[in-house]
Design a protein around this motif. Sequence first.
Motif, PDB file in Angstrom:
ATOM      1  N   THR A  34       1.053 -11.761  -1.987  1.00 29.44           N
ATOM      2  CA  THR A  34       1.928 -11.712  -3.292  1.00 29.44           C
ATOM      3  C   THR A  34       2.530 -10.013  -3.069  1.00 29.44           C
ATOM      4  O   THR A  34       1.665  -9.544  -2.514  1.00 29.44           O
ATOM      5  N   GLU A  35       3.532  -9.582  -3.456  1.00 28.31           N
ATOM      6  CA  GLU A  35       4.170  -8.030  -3.617  1.00 28.31           C
ATOM      7  C   GLU A  35       2.835  -7.436  -4.045  1.00 28.31           C
ATOM      8  O   GLU A  35       3.107  -5.989  -3.843  1.00 28.31           O
ATOM      9  N   ASP A  36       2.639  -8.560  -5.373  1.00 26.65           N
ATOM     10  CA  ASP A  36       1.815  -6.741  -6.124  1.00 26.65           C
ATOM     11  C   ASP A  36      -0.097  -7.656  -5.855  1.00 26.65           C
ATOM     12  O   ASP A  36      -1.106  -7.007  -6.766  1.00 26.65           O
ATOM     13  N   VAL A  37      -0.043  -8.085  -4.686  1.00 29.01           N
ATOM     14  CA  VAL A  37      -1.309  -8.084  -4.648  1.00 29.01           C
ATOM     15  C   VAL A  37      -2.536  -7.262  -4.806  1.00 29.01           C
ATOM     16  O   VAL A  37      -2.046  -5.302  -4.617  1.00 29.01           O
ATOM     17  N   LEU A  38      -4.252  -7.854  -5.530  1.00 31.68           N
ATOM     18  CA  LEU A  38      -4.907  -6.383  -5.583  1.00 31.68           C
ATOM     19  C   LEU A  38      -6.054  -6.885  -4.564  1.00 31.68           C
ATOM     20  O   LEU A  38      -6.547  -7.421  -4.611  1.00 31.68           O
ATOM     21  N   PHE A  39      -5.828  -5.312  -3.297  1.00 28.55           N
ATOM     22  CA  PHE A  39      -7.101  -5.648  -2.959  1.00 28.55           C
ATOM     23  C   PHE A  39      -8.302  -4.347  -3.417  1.00 28.55           C
ATOM     24  O   PHE A  39      -8.363  -3.253  -3.525  1.00 28.55           O
ATOM     25  N   ARG A  48      -3.115  -1.925  -4.346  1.00 27.92           N
ATOM     26  CA  ARG A  48      -2.026  -2.698  -4.724  1.00 27.92           C
ATOM     27  C   ARG A  48      -0.810  -2.697  -3.607  1.00 27.92           C
ATOM     28  O   ARG A  48      -0.319  -1.595  -3.371  1.00 27.92           O
ATOM     29  N   GLY A  49       0.089  -3.914  -3.384  1.00 28.45           N
ATOM     30  CA  GLY A  49       0.293  -3.886  -3.656  1.00 28.45           C
ATOM     31  C   GLY A  49       0.792  -3.564  -2.088  1.00 28.45           C
ATOM     32  O   GLY A  49       0.009  -4.203  -0.859  1.00 28.45           O
ATOM     33  N   ARG A  50       1.609  -2.945  -1.299  1.00 25.84           N
ATOM     34  CA  ARG A  50       1.833  -2.197   0.013  1.00 25.84           C
ATOM     35  C   ARG A  50       1.608  -1.637  -0.010  1.00 25.84           C
ATOM     36  O   ARG A  50       0.402  -1.957   1.856  1.00 25.84           O
ATOM     37  N   GLU A  51      -0.013  -1.496  -0.643  1.00 28.38           N
ATOM     38  CA  GLU A  51      -0.753  -0.343  -0.178  1.00 28.38           C
ATOM     39  C   GLU A  51      -1.667  -1.191   0.612  1.00 28.38           C
ATOM     40  O   GLU A  51      -2.670  -0.705   1.418  1.00 28.38           O
ATOM     41  N   MET A  55      -2.741  -0.909   4.288  1.00 25.78           N
ATOM     42  CA  MET A  55      -4.244  -0.291   5.138  1.00 25.78           C
ATOM     43  C   MET A  55      -4.996  -0.821   6.552  1.00 25.78           C
ATOM     44  O   MET A  55      -5.432  -0.469   7.378  1.00 25.78           O
ATOM     45  N   TRP A  56      -4.312  -2.143   6.174  1.00 23.18           N
ATOM     46  CA  TRP A  56      -4.076  -3.383   7.447  1.00 23.18           C
ATOM     47  C   TRP A  56      -3.938  -3.235   8.453  1.00 23.18           C
ATOM     48  O   TRP A  56      -4.156  -2.676  10.193  1.00 23.18           O
ATOM     49  N   ARG A  57      -2.230  -2.671   7.613  1.00 19.27           N
ATOM     50  CA  ARG A  57      -1.303  -1.871   9.338  1.00 19.27           C
ATOM     51  C   ARG A  57      -2.168  -0.781   9.966  1.00 19.27           C
ATOM     52  O   ARG A  57      -2.202  -0.853  11.596  1.00 19.27           O
ATOM     53  N   MET A  58      -2.618  -0.118   9.476  1.00 22.37           N
ATOM     54  CA  MET A  58      -3.323   1.072   9.310  1.00 22.37           C
ATOM     55  C   MET A  58      -4.600   1.079  10.920  1.00 22.37           C
ATOM     56  O   MET A  58      -5.020   1.520  11.268  1.00 22.37           O
ATOM     57  N   GLN A 149     -11.929   9.931   2.977  1.00 25.07           N
ATOM     58  CA  GLN A 149     -11.690  10.486   3.695  1.00 25.07           C
ATOM     59  C   GLN A 149     -10.571   9.231   4.436  1.00 25.07           C
ATOM     60  O   GLN A 149      -9.902   8.927   4.809  1.00 25.07           O
ATOM     61  N   ALA A 150     -11.533   8.390   3.688  1.00 28.69           N
ATOM     62  CA  ALA A 150      -9.983   6.663   3.894  1.00 28.69           C
ATOM     63  C   ALA A 150      -9.224   6.820   3.071  1.00 28.69           C
ATOM     64  O   ALA A 150      -7.804   6.160   4.053  1.00 28.69           O
ATOM     65  N   GLN A 151      -9.472   7.519   1.912  1.00 29.92           N
ATOM     66  CA  GLN A 151      -7.479   7.217   1.121  1.00 29.92           C
ATOM     67  C   GLN A 151      -6.690   9.024   1.723  1.00 29.92           C
ATOM     68  O   GLN A 151      -5.858   7.830   1.650  1.00 29.92           O
ATOM     69  N   LYS A 152      -7.220   9.367   2.097  1.00 23.62           N
ATOM     70  CA  LYS A 152      -6.674  10.510   3.005  1.00 23.62           C
ATOM     71  C   LYS A 152      -6.115   9.841   4.434  1.00 23.62           C
ATOM     72  O   LYS A 152      -4.603   9.845   4.693  1.00 23.62           O
ATOM     73  N   GLY A 153      -6.998   9.096   5.081  1.00 23.72           N
ATOM     74  CA  GLY A 153      -6.160   8.302   6.702  1.00 23.72           C
ATOM     75  C   GLY A 153      -5.226   7.910   5.747  1.00 23.72           C
ATOM     76  O   GLY A 153      -4.365   7.139   6.775  1.00 23.72           O
ATOM     77  N   LEU A 154      -5.173   7.124   4.855  1.00 19.27           N
ATOM     78  CA  LEU A 154      -3.881   5.587   4.361  1.00 19.27           C
ATOM     79  C   LEU A 154      -2.967   6.881   4.597  1.00 19.27           C
ATOM     80  O   LEU A 154      -1.923   6.183   4.708  1.00 19.27           O
ATOM     81  N   LYS A 155      -2.729   7.453   3.134  1.00 15.28           N
ATOM     82  CA  LYS A 155      -1.684   8.460   2.956  1.00 15.28           C
ATOM     83  C   LYS A 155      -1.403   8.816   3.997  1.00 15.28           C
ATOM     84  O   LYS A 155      -0.362   8.788   4.581  1.00 15.28           O
ATOM     85  N   ALA A 156      -1.724   9.866   4.798  1.00 12.68           N
ATOM     86  CA  ALA A 156      -1.540  10.412   6.664  1.00 12.68           C
ATOM     87  C   ALA A 156      -0.509   9.042   6.865  1.00 12.68           C
ATOM     88  O   ALA A 156       0.389   9.617   7.267  1.00 12.68           O
ATOM     89  N   PHE A 157      -1.103   7.688   7.207  1.00 12.10           N
ATOM     90  CA  PHE A 157      -0.519   6.465   8.074  1.00 12.10           C
ATOM     91  C   PHE A 157       0.733   6.049   7.102  1.00 12.10           C
ATOM     92  O   PHE A 157       1.846   6.347   8.095  1.00 12.10           O
ATOM     93  N   GLN A 158       0.728   6.196   5.887  1.00 11.46           N
ATOM     94  CA  GLN A 158       2.044   6.582   5.044  1.00 11.46           C
ATOM     95  C   GLN A 158       2.497   7.343   5.535  1.00 11.46           C
ATOM     96  O   GLN A 158       3.777   6.464   5.457  1.00 11.46           O
TER      97      GLN A 158
END
Length: 161
Positions: A34-39, A48-51, A55-58, A149-158
């Motif tokens: 869903t658009e508002d998914v919680l992972f 949440r949502g697009r994040e 994460m899967w895209r990254m 490090q995971a959050q930093k990588g995700l932000k850099a990817f985004q």
Amino acid sequence: MSDLNQSQSNTDLIYRFYDAFNRLDAEAMAACYTEDVLFSDPVFGELRGREAGDMWRMLTSKARDFSVRFDQVRADERSGGAHWVATYLFSQTGRTVINDIQARFVFRDGKICEHHDHFDLWRWSRQALGAKGALLGWTPLVQNAIRAQAQKGLKAFQTGR
């Protein structure tokens, strides 16, 4: 839709998600949410949502020597679960990781609205980081560094798209 049909539909949704993962098709994976998914998982924490899709895209874009196996798929009209094992080369160290994961799902309107992955972060860190992970991977300091490090990588990817 009857409860039995909804249960089968949700079971099919889990299969569709992991089949897409096996093909490294993050767009098809994100389409199951869903658009508002919680992972949530022990490395990325809550997304949440697009994040969650990002994460899967990254992860799929960086995947090397990757495979996923899944089984124990079960679902009813509201929730479900699966067991899955991902094998891959951890890019930061070049070490092979075999991550054994239990997934829990909540469904809404024919899609996944909650996805919670559970695995032993210390076991993961021993494989991914070697001696440092084996000796210190159980400590909050190292586990928080892994998460940062995971959050930093995700932000850099985004921001790099």
